[in-house]
Write a protein that holds these residues in place. Structure first.
Motif, PDB file in Angstrom:
ATOM      1  N   VAL A   1       4.267  -6.660  11.190  1.00  0.00           N
ATOM      2  CA  VAL A   1       2.974  -6.430  10.539  1.00  0.00           C
ATOM      3  C   VAL A   1       2.139  -7.709  10.580  1.00  0.00           C
ATOM      4  O   VAL A   1       0.933  -7.674  10.825  1.00  0.00           O
ATOM      5  CB  VAL A   1       3.156  -5.915   9.090  1.00  0.00           C
ATOM      6  N   LEU A   2       2.801  -8.840  10.387  1.00  0.00           N
ATOM      7  CA  LEU A   2       2.077 -10.125  10.476  1.00  0.00           C
ATOM      8  C   LEU A   2       1.461 -10.303  11.859  1.00  0.00           C
ATOM      9  O   LEU A   2       0.380 -10.858  12.000  1.00  0.00           O
ATOM     10  CB  LEU A   2       3.034 -11.291  10.198  1.00  0.00           C
ATOM     11  N   ALA A   3       2.163  -9.801  12.885  1.00  0.00           N
ATOM     12  CA  ALA A   3       1.663  -9.944  14.252  1.00  0.00           C
ATOM     13  C   ALA A   3       0.596  -8.906  14.586  1.00  0.00           C
ATOM     14  O   ALA A   3       0.096  -8.859  15.707  1.00  0.00           O
ATOM     15  CB  ALA A   3       2.834  -9.834  15.231  1.00  0.00           C
ATOM     16  N   GLY A   4       0.283  -8.051  13.610  1.00  0.00           N
ATOM     17  CA  GLY A   4      -0.811  -7.092  13.812  1.00  0.00           C
ATOM     18  C   GLY A   4      -0.393  -5.790  14.472  1.00  0.00           C
ATOM     19  O   GLY A   4      -1.239  -4.986  14.849  1.00  0.00           O
ATOM     20  N   ARG A   5       0.908  -5.573  14.589  1.00  0.00           N
ATOM     21  CA  ARG A   5       1.363  -4.338  15.243  1.00  0.00           C
ATOM     22  C   ARG A   5       1.226  -3.121  14.340  1.00  0.00           C
ATOM     23  O   ARG A   5       1.319  -3.230  13.117  1.00  0.00           O
ATOM     24  CB  ARG A   5       2.852  -4.462  15.627  1.00  0.00           C
ATOM     25  N   ASP A   6       1.067  -1.957  14.965  1.00  0.00           N
ATOM     26  CA  ASP A   6       1.158  -0.696  14.222  1.00  0.00           C
ATOM     27  C   ASP A   6       2.634  -0.370  14.069  1.00  0.00           C
ATOM     28  O   ASP A   6       3.457  -0.759  14.914  1.00  0.00           O
ATOM     29  CB  ASP A   6       0.461   0.428  14.990  1.00  0.00           C
ATOM     30  N   LEU A   7       2.936   0.360  13.012  1.00  0.00           N
ATOM     31  CA  LEU A   7       4.341   0.542  12.688  1.00  0.00           C
ATOM     32  C   LEU A   7       4.621   1.928  12.140  1.00  0.00           C
ATOM     33  O   LEU A   7       3.839   2.473  11.362  1.00  0.00           O
ATOM     34  CB  LEU A   7       4.676  -0.497  11.609  1.00  0.00           C
ATOM     35  N   MET A   8       5.749   2.485  12.568  1.00  0.00           N
ATOM     36  CA  MET A   8       6.261   3.699  11.935  1.00  0.00           C
ATOM     37  C   MET A   8       7.544   3.289  11.238  1.00  0.00           C
ATOM     38  O   MET A   8       8.510   2.894  11.900  1.00  0.00           O
ATOM     39  CB  MET A   8       6.598   4.736  13.005  1.00  0.00           C
ATOM     40  N   GLY A   9       7.551   3.346   9.935  1.00  0.00           N
ATOM     41  CA  GLY A   9       8.718   2.879   9.194  1.00  0.00           C
ATOM     42  C   GLY A   9       9.519   4.044   8.649  1.00  0.00           C
ATOM     43  O   GLY A   9       9.007   4.850   7.882  1.00  0.00           O
ATOM     44  N   GLY A  10      10.746   4.137   9.062  1.00  0.00           N
ATOM     45  CA  GLY A  10      11.636   5.165   8.514  1.00  0.00           C
ATOM     46  C   GLY A  10      12.364   4.575   7.326  1.00  0.00           C
ATOM     47  O   GLY A  10      13.433   3.990   7.470  1.00  0.00           O
ATOM     48  N   ALA A  11      11.756   4.676   6.170  1.00  0.00           N
ATOM     49  CA  ALA A  11      12.358   4.060   4.984  1.00  0.00           C
ATOM     50  C   ALA A  11      11.834   4.759   3.750  1.00  0.00           C
ATOM     51  O   ALA A  11      10.679   5.166   3.714  1.00  0.00           O
ATOM     52  CB  ALA A  11      11.991   2.585   4.921  1.00  0.00           C
ATOM     53  N   GLN A  12      12.697   4.886   2.778  1.00  0.00           N
ATOM     54  CA  GLN A  12      12.298   5.572   1.551  1.00  0.00           C
ATOM     55  C   GLN A  12      12.121   4.577   0.420  1.00  0.00           C
ATOM     56  O   GLN A  12      12.507   3.416   0.535  1.00  0.00           O
ATOM     57  CB  GLN A  12      13.392   6.552   1.150  1.00  0.00           C
ATOM     58  N   THR A  13      11.613   5.105  -0.683  1.00  0.00           N
ATOM     59  CA  THR A  13      11.534   4.311  -1.894  1.00  0.00           C
ATOM     60  C   THR A  13      12.948   3.841  -2.239  1.00  0.00           C
ATOM     61  O   THR A  13      13.896   4.607  -2.119  1.00  0.00           O
ATOM     62  CB  THR A  13      10.984   5.196  -3.033  1.00  0.00           C
ATOM     63  N   GLY A  14      13.050   2.600  -2.624  1.00  0.00           N
ATOM     64  CA  GLY A  14      14.373   2.077  -2.967  1.00  0.00           C
ATOM     65  C   GLY A  14      14.888   1.124  -1.910  1.00  0.00           C
ATOM     66  O   GLY A  14      15.852   0.398  -2.146  1.00  0.00           O
TER      67      GLY A  14
END
Ligand code: AMP
Length: 466
Positions: free
Chosen positions: A36-49
């Motif tokens: 994210v710092l490098a400015g990339r788009d991201l799809m994050g597979g992660a839930q709350t917690g």
């Protein structure tokens, strides 16, 4: 060991992180922050917690900070980062995180969601904010009233996209996306990546990096699961018994309806167990008050519906009880993820009656864990219903062949599950208790007569006495 400093975060952010007491980044943070710092788009597979909020909040703060403006003029504080969440509670928590992590950075943050008067939110927006956390409906209200301008949003985050989809928010999300003409970076977080989520991602992410971390609590393997088969009409008494005998100080109890949540909280109070209910019929102020009382320990039991509980961040919650099993196995995963967080162990207990047999089997198939059944003496299931609850999903599939013995003279109420369904695998990377078919179950108190009857019927598929 990776440290937050290794990820390239600014000292002001490192200071805030240290003040939160975090010593090392979680896996999603270690992976996502540099991207994210490098400015990339991201799809994050992660839930709350999993620590996903800091995974996007910290680098967003860092990317916006160099252009932070200390001028008082609202025009100098356009919205530059927009975070959409499906629920008010999550919106509130995300905004709180931005405030915590951004303590030493001169950026303004606010949150807008429905169920609260709109005027104070309008005032906040008029004053100018760089970081806006919002639920979709209320954000569109502000757009229509022209109290917010989204034309300078550079970073857009869609949090819990799967839940957005479940709750029917995707058309609103698309409308909002259409307004973000200056968007440079997009981040999407979701627990699952269905085709619809992928389609949405295609619509607003450019060449995204996929970052996936183990599902909730997987890393820590901290949640255990337990089923208490019980007659429906005995559930409430069993719950009171469990709360008292296990000396539960803080327990989140799930019901499937709002009415059921109210009724149960009322009945618990009458039984001397201090409880509050949290659901969509309550005003935002009431929900927050119930949550505060629960967090502070004033009330020991919070009875909640799925939607209300979604995204609640309650640290160190030792117990979750499913008073009723949810309709969808995904909700079971979300519910049990309320416990076993931040390094603590947790137990997800389900009170299951005959009608819920099928749901239990679906849940076990999805989480790939055979959940242990334990009949609590004096609170057993109806003898007639017991075989269904105790049966393994794979045993159930053979029902056509070998079950007439148990259902003689009665037509089974539901058709057997299709034979093609995969049997639960014995190992599970997600939940704590892999099912070991041969493993001896731990000791339990001596069952009473009715439970012994049931046990005999089932050939020992319950905990045996000491
Ligand atoms: P989230 O998945 O963002 O809802 O975060 C879940 C919980 O983990 C929150 O209570 C955070 O304060 C906490 N948390 C986030 N990052 C860390 C970390 N690196 N170390 C310890 N706790 C964390």
């Amino acid at each position: 060991m990776t440290t937050f400093a290794d990820l390239g975060l600014h000292p002001d952010l490192l200071k805030a992180v240290a003040e939160q007491g975090y010593t090392e980044p979680t896996p999603i943070q270690a992976q996502a922050i540099p991207l994210v710092l490098a400015g990339r788009d991201l799809m994050g597979g992660a839930q709350t917690g999993t620590g996903k909020t800091a995974a996007f909040a910290l680098p967003i703060l860092q990317r916006l900070a160099p252009h932070a403006n200390t001028s008082m003029s609202p025009a100098r504080h356009p919205v530059r980062a927009l975070i959409l969440t499906p629920t008010r509670e999550l919106a509130l928590q995300v905004e709180e995180s931005f405030r915590d992590y951004g303590k030493h950075v001169p950026l303004r943050t606010t949150v807008v969601f429905g169920g609260m008067p709109i005027e104070p939110q309008m005032q906040q927006l008029r004053n100018g904010v760089e970081i806006l956390v919002a639920t979709p409906g209320r954000l569109l209200d502000h757009v229509h009233q022209r109290t917010v301008n989204l034309s300078q949003v550079e970073i857009f985050v869609l949090d819990e996209a799967d839940r957005m989809l479940d709750m029917g928010f995707i058309p609103d999300v698309r409308r909002i996306l259409g307004l973000l003409t200056a968007r440079k970076q997009g981040l999407l977080f979701s627990a699952t990546f269905s085709d619809e989520i992928k389609k949405l991602a295609d619509a607003f992410l450019k060449n995204p990096v996929l970052v996936e971390v183990a599902r909730r609590n997987a890393a820590a393997e901290l949640v255990s699961h337990l089923v208490h088969p019980v007659a429906r009409e005995r559930k409430r008494d069993l719950l009171v018994h469990l709360i008292k005998s296990r000396e539960m100080k803080q327990v989140l109890v799930f019901t499937s309806t709002r009415l059921g949540a109210n009724r149960l909280a009322y009945q618990l109070n009458r039984s001397g167990v201090h409880a509050a209910a949290i659901h969509g019929d309550k005003t935002q102020a009431e929900r927050l008050q119930a949550l505060d009382e629960f967090k502070s320990g004033k009330v020991g039991v919070l009875v909640a519906t799925d939607v209300a509980a979604r995204g609640l961040d309650i640290e160190q919650l030792p117990y979750v009880v499913n008073f009723e099993l949810p309709n969808s196995p995904e909700d079971y995963v979300h519910r049990s993820g309320r416990t076993g967080r931040a390094g603590a162990t947790g137990l997800a207990i389900s009170l299951v009656c005959g009608e819920e047999t099928e749901r239990l089997a679906d849940i076990e198939r999805m989480i790939k864990v055979k959940i242990e059944r334990e009949i609590v003496p004096n609170f057993g299931p109806n003898v007639r219903e017991a075989p269904g609850i105790m049966a393994r999903p794979d045993r159930e599939r053979r029902r056509g062949a070998d079950e007439p013995r148990l259902t003689r003279g009665r037509r089974p109420e539901r058709p057997a599950a299709p034979a093609a369904r995969p049997a639960p695998k014995p190992t599970d990377p997600i939940f704590s208790k892999p099912y070991e078919p041969g493993a001896a179950p731990p000791a339990a108190p001596q069952p009473q007569k009715r439970e012994r009857q049931v046990a005999a019927l089932l050939g020992g598929f319950i905990r045996k006495p000491g």
